[in-house]
Design an enzyme around this catalytic site. Structure first.
Site, PDB file in Angstrom:
ATOM      1  CG  HIS A 369      -2.122  -0.831   1.100  1.00 41.48           C
ATOM      2  ND1 HIS A 369      -3.289  -0.405   0.536  1.00 41.48           N
ATOM      3  CD2 HIS A 369      -2.322  -2.118   1.458  1.00 41.48           C
ATOM      4  CE1 HIS A 369      -4.182  -1.383   0.565  1.00 41.48           C
ATOM      5  NE2 HIS A 369      -3.617  -2.437   1.111  1.00 41.48           N
ATOM      6  CE  LYS A 566      -6.678  13.799   0.068  1.00 39.60           C
ATOM      7  NZ  LYS A 566      -6.544  12.624  -0.776  1.00 39.60           N
ATOM      8  NE  ARG A 567      -4.595   9.793   9.822  1.00 39.50           N
ATOM      9  CZ  ARG A 567      -4.167   8.828  10.635  1.00 39.50           C
ATOM     10  NH1 ARG A 567      -4.799   7.672  10.695  1.00 39.50           N
ATOM     11  NH2 ARG A 567      -3.118   9.017  11.409  1.00 39.50           N
ATOM     12  CE  LYS A 572      -3.183  10.629   2.851  1.00 37.49           C
ATOM     13  NZ  LYS A 572      -4.002  10.011   1.794  1.00 37.49           N
ATOM     14  CB  THR A 674     -10.399   5.041  -1.934  1.00 38.94           C
ATOM     15  OG1 THR A 674     -10.079   5.328  -0.567  1.00 38.94           O
ATOM     16  CG2 THR A 674      -9.711   3.773  -2.384  1.00 38.94           C
ATOM     17  CE  LYS A 678     -13.983   6.761   0.164  1.00 39.32           C
ATOM     18  NZ  LYS A 678     -13.382   7.087   1.478  1.00 39.32           N
TER      19      LYS A 678
HETATM   20  C1  LIG Z   1     -12.047   7.176   1.774  1.00 43.76           C
HETATM   21  C2  LIG Z   1     -11.568   7.472   3.122  1.00 43.76           C
HETATM   22  C3  LIG Z   1     -10.204   7.639   3.363  1.00 43.76           C
HETATM   23  C4  LIG Z   1      -9.158   7.609   2.255  1.00 43.76           C
HETATM   24  O1  LIG Z   1      -9.046   8.894   1.709  1.00 43.76           O
HETATM   25  P1  LIG Z   1      -7.847   9.302   0.730  1.00 43.76           P
HETATM   26  O2  LIG Z   1      -8.260  10.630   0.212  1.00 43.76           O
HETATM   27  O3  LIG Z   1      -7.830   8.273  -0.356  1.00 43.76           O
HETATM   28  O4  LIG Z   1      -6.618   9.337   1.529  1.00 43.76           O
HETATM   29  C5  LIG Z   1      -9.781   7.918   4.644  1.00 43.76           C
HETATM   30  N1  LIG Z   1     -10.669   8.024   5.655  1.00 43.76           N
HETATM   31  C6  LIG Z   1     -11.984   7.876   5.465  1.00 43.76           C
HETATM   32  C7  LIG Z   1     -12.915   8.034   6.618  1.00 43.76           C
HETATM   33  C8  LIG Z   1     -12.485   7.586   4.198  1.00 43.76           C
HETATM   34  O5  LIG Z   1     -13.807   7.428   4.024  1.00 43.76           O
END
Ligand SMILES: *Cc1c(COP(=O)(O)O)cnc(C)c1O
Length: 829
Positions: A369, A566-567, A572, A674, A678
């Site tokens: 990952h 995101k984190r 990022k 991911t 979304k």
């Molecule tokens: C989808 C999701 C992530 C991943 O987000 P990235 O933008 O791909 O880092 C992290 N936390 C939650 C709660 C999510 O739903």
């Protein structure tokens, strides 16, 4: 190949759906649940009643699914998949269960009788946050797709009592609070008192007279199963997340108890229980902690014992275990699995090495990952020796045989041997000179397939961190691009957009997301564009209300909603986003009467508790937000809000309201992402770098429909190799210099020039993630965003084209790809 064809063979025992009796059964269950409740029933009581009733229905489906899978036969083309993951970021389950059971209307009515609205009741459920971020959420989307595709499978994890910490904000700083998610109980889980396995730690290895080796652990724990049921939406299949709870084999020391030494009597119990306490709150650094290793070992051992017991029940022999079962490692956290499987086969079931190894290699596969070498787990040898002495012996033997193979194939290449060895001899970076076990290497050597999670990532994986292995076994490496479940992330999160899509192309996309492509010709339809915008506008109002409620900040729902959730991580580049906000702020103040497109920038995300730089970025977001949001010269031309405690539920509220999706990682650092998927699925346009799955998304809906910017991977590598100097970019760009100066001079920290010194020094000194190099292009691209936003028809058209192009990014497609490339019997030959 289509997922439906792959699974056609499994549908012989297909169960037909008959909604009416279910609804009747549900009403009875609800009445029973409410009998003891106070009048009128509280939202919690309604939530629990609904969950209990759904669970009852699903438990029957669970039993039927298990019975059907048990009959799948020796020659089934699809193996049963055992998905081992230390994290499952499930979020709430009730809304999903209700949708899967087709009970939305029944429940809406039942709750209305009690004077409650469905969404308000759903909100009372605790969010099951047993994961850090993307990796754990991916595992949760996969469970949904396992059910949907009818794949015989088990997800395996740990039942942490405290999940990911709850994030609070005090004076603009992150504070971590325990996330007591089981406080109100968990209506979804089914405790399985009958499913228990002993798991040993410590002790020594004894050699019997016949030379066979036997591990005598010093400590024995018992792992008990709790099943979390995940329903399919278009069949009566359910998938299972089996979570382990640890307890001491001998719960109290009775002699100590009789002497009145209660603490002594309970010592074992407390030690065992510590395993259940918390999810390790960091997904990016080497944890180096005994407790974490114990958690990993417990997960692996209990899961594999469970697999073997089931296999023996079904087939009566272990010889075809590898042909009938896949064991998948979600990152290196469960990478002890091959060693434990070897131990079980050799020591507990008397198999000889060669057969045990062949079976292990058939069964095991591994997903990487991240390309960051520091995230590949390595355990000090002394810790392994102390906790898992027999596993260490087995790892040595695997390594010995591997080295012999290499000597034959690559004679004299000592460098290769020491680089790929399972044991790090000299102690690499951060090892403090001690010898360590390289878990990623164990995972690769023992797997028949290793995959990355997006095309670019898989390519870089074999060019960088695993280059040696790709030379040894090129056929082992594959790509499987991530996906997200359309049920949760579109159907449930965005009911208004779902109905709009239904009205144009029907409901088939929920099962086959590729059907979204039918929207493509409709992108020119101005009426659809307007309806699309109306839906987005309503979702924005809902988010604006949340922002007002949570933060007391009024944002204009007509402004452009620009979102990064995101984190928080340096790679990022939330900091780049904040730098742009500061630049825009300065430009507005300098020229308040220009034709500004009003913007609301929303950021959310948790920082690992020990990650100081990430915490500093959170604080900066608050400091900048406070200044910008209260400046009367700015008004609603610009707002910056940070929504605390990012979680699956919060994402479900934010995503449908987003218009601009920030996916701005340094090229080559985000494995897939991911979140990006979304957003696009919910009709946001992406401003993004050429990184991770952004690339494949752009290719799917047209590069011209993404705001793509920044240096690409090769350019990043080139700049770094030439000796990157961030200061040059700052000196050359007056706007960037003004932004950096404002932060450094304390403009956002009440004159405190110390607060962001480390942050600014890092930017001007190393700037490892090339923010300075990408700043100018990023700001220019943001202006292109503004320009398009001023043409609503053009914006709507693009948004529809984005949605239309997202069909490929369903986790159903991802799982079908895993089956095809990694888990099918075919992949073994
Ligand atoms: C989808 C999701 C992530 C991943 O987000 P990235 O933008 O791909 O880092 C992290 N936390 C939650 C709660 C999510 O739903």
């Amino acid at each position: 190949m289509k997922a439906s064809t792959i699974f056609a063979t499994l549908k012989t025992a297909a169960m037909s759906s008959s909604p009416t009796p279910i609804q009747a059964a549900f009403k009875t269950a609800l009445q029973r649940e409410l009998r003891g409740a106070v009048d009128p029933a509280s939202r919690e009581a309604l939530m629990r009643a609904a969950a209990a009733a759904c669970r009852e229905q699903l438990a029957e489906r669970w039993a039927a699914t298990q019975a059907a899978d048990a009959k799948r036969g020796v020659d089934a083309p699809v193996r049963r998949v055992h998905y081992l993951s230390m994290e499952f970021l499930m979020g709430r389950a009730l809304g999903n269960a209700i949708a899967a059971l087709g009970l939305d209307e029944t429940l809406r009515e039942a709750f209305a009788v009690q004077g409650q609205a469905l969404p308000d009741v759903l909100e009372r459920e605790n969010d099951a946050a047993l994961g850090n971020g993307g990796l754990g959420r991916l595992a949760a989307c996969f469970l949904d797709s396992f059910a949907e595709l009818g794949l015989p499978s088990f997800g395996y994890g740990l039942r942490y009592e405290y999940g990911m910490f709850a994030q609070g904000i005090q004076d603009g700083r992150q504070v971590e609070r325990p996330d007591d998610w089981l406080r109100l109980g968990n209506a979804w889980e089914v405790p399985r008192a009958d499913v228990r396995y002993a798991v040993g730690f410590g002790g020594r290895v004894e050699v019997d007279a016949d030379g066979s080796r036997r591990w005598v652990p010093a400590e024995t724990l018992v792992a008990q199963a709790y099943d979390f049921i995940v329903p399919a939406h278009h069949s009566e299949r359910v998938s299972t997340l089996r979570q382990w709870h640890a307890s001491a084999a001998a719960p109290i020391d009775f002699n100590a108890f009789c002497r009145g030494s209660y603490a002594q009597a309970a010592k074992h119990r407390v030690q065992a229980d510590a395993i259940n306490w918390v999810l390790y709150p960091d997904d990016s650094t080497d944890p180096g902690r005994e407790l974490r290793l114990k958690q990993e070992a417990l997960l692996v051992s209990a899961s594999l014992q469970d697999l073997i017991a089931r296999h023996l029940r079904e087939f009566g022999s272990l010889h075809n275990l590898g042909k009938a079962n896949a064991i998948h490692l979600n990152d290196t956290h469960p990478a002890l699995a091959p060693a434990e499987l070897m131990r079980l086969l050799l020591d507990e079931h008397g198999m000889v090495w060669d057969e045990a190894w062949a079976i292990t290699r058939q069964a095991v596969s591994y997903t990487n990952h991240t390309l960051m070498p520091e995230a590949l787990e390595k355990w000090p040898l002394y810790l392994f020796e102390a906790l898992l002495p027999r596993h260490l012996e087995i790892i040595y033997e695997i390594n010995h045989r591997f080295m012999e193979e290499l000597k034959a194939r690559f004679p004299g290449d000592e460098g290769l041997m020491s680089r790929v060895s399972l044991i790090e001899e000299d102690g690499g970076f951060g090892s403090g000179g001690e010898r360590r076990v390289r878990m990623a290497h164990l995972a690769i050597v023992a797997s028949h397939r290793v995959n990355g999670v997006a095309a670019l990532h898989s390519e870089l994986m074999v060019q960088t961190i695993f280059a040696d292995y790709a030379r040894i076994w090129p056929e082992r490496f594959h790509n499987v691009t991530n996906g997200v479940t359309p049920r949760r992330w579109l159907q449930q999160a965005n009911p208004a957009l779902s109905s709009l899509i239904d009205s144009r192309i029907g409901k088939g996309w929920r099962k086959d997301l590729a059907e979204l492509s039918k929207l493509k010709p409709l992108a020119e339809d101005a009426e659809l564009g307007r309806q699309f915008r109306t839906v987005k506008r309503a979702n924005k109002e809902r988010l604006a209300a949340l922002i007002r409620r949570e933060l007391g900040i009024a944002v204009n729902p007509d402004s452009l909603f620009d979102v990064q959730i995101k984190r928080i991580h340096e790679y990022k580049r939330q900091l780049l986003n904040i730098l742009h906000v500061v630049a825009r702020y300065q430009a507005i103040v300098a020229n308040p009467d220009a034709n500004w497109v009003p913007r609301t920038v929303v950021i959310a995300g948790k920082a690992a508790s020990a990650y100081q730089m990430a915490k500093s970025i959170i604080q900066l977001a608050h400091d900048v937000g406070r200044v910008v949001n209260s400046d009367p010269r700015v008004g609603d031309k610009l707002k910056l809000v940070f929504l605390p405690n990012y979680s699956v539920s919060l994402a479900e509220t934010i995503l449908p309201a987003a218009e601009l999706s920030e996916q701005i990682s340094t090229a080559g650092t985000e494995a897939s992402g991911t979140g990006n998927m979304k957003f696009a699925l919910n009709g946001a346009l992406t401003i993004g770098t050429w990184d991770g799955a952004n690339i494949e998304m752009a290719e799917a809906f047209g590069v011209e429909n993404m705001f793509s910017f920044g240096l690409r991977t090769e350019a990043v590598a080139k700049i770094k190799s030439l000796g990157y100097d961030p200061r040059l970019y700052v000196e050359e760009n007056r706007q960037l210099k003004a932004v950096i100066d404002a932060i450094a001079s304390g403009e956002f920290s009440g004159g405190d020039t110390h607060r962001y010194r480390a942050l600014v020094d890092k930017l001007l000194g190393h700037d490892s993630y090339l923010l300075m190099a990408d700043f100018a292009d990023y700001v220019a691209t943001q202006l292109r965003v503004d320009a398009l936003y001023q043409d609503p028809a053009a914006w709507n058209r693009r948004a529809i084209l984005n949605v239309a192009g997202m069909g490929w990014f369903s986790s159903d497609r991802t799982i079908a790809d895993y089956v095809e490339r990694v888990w099918s019997v075919k992949s073994l030959s």
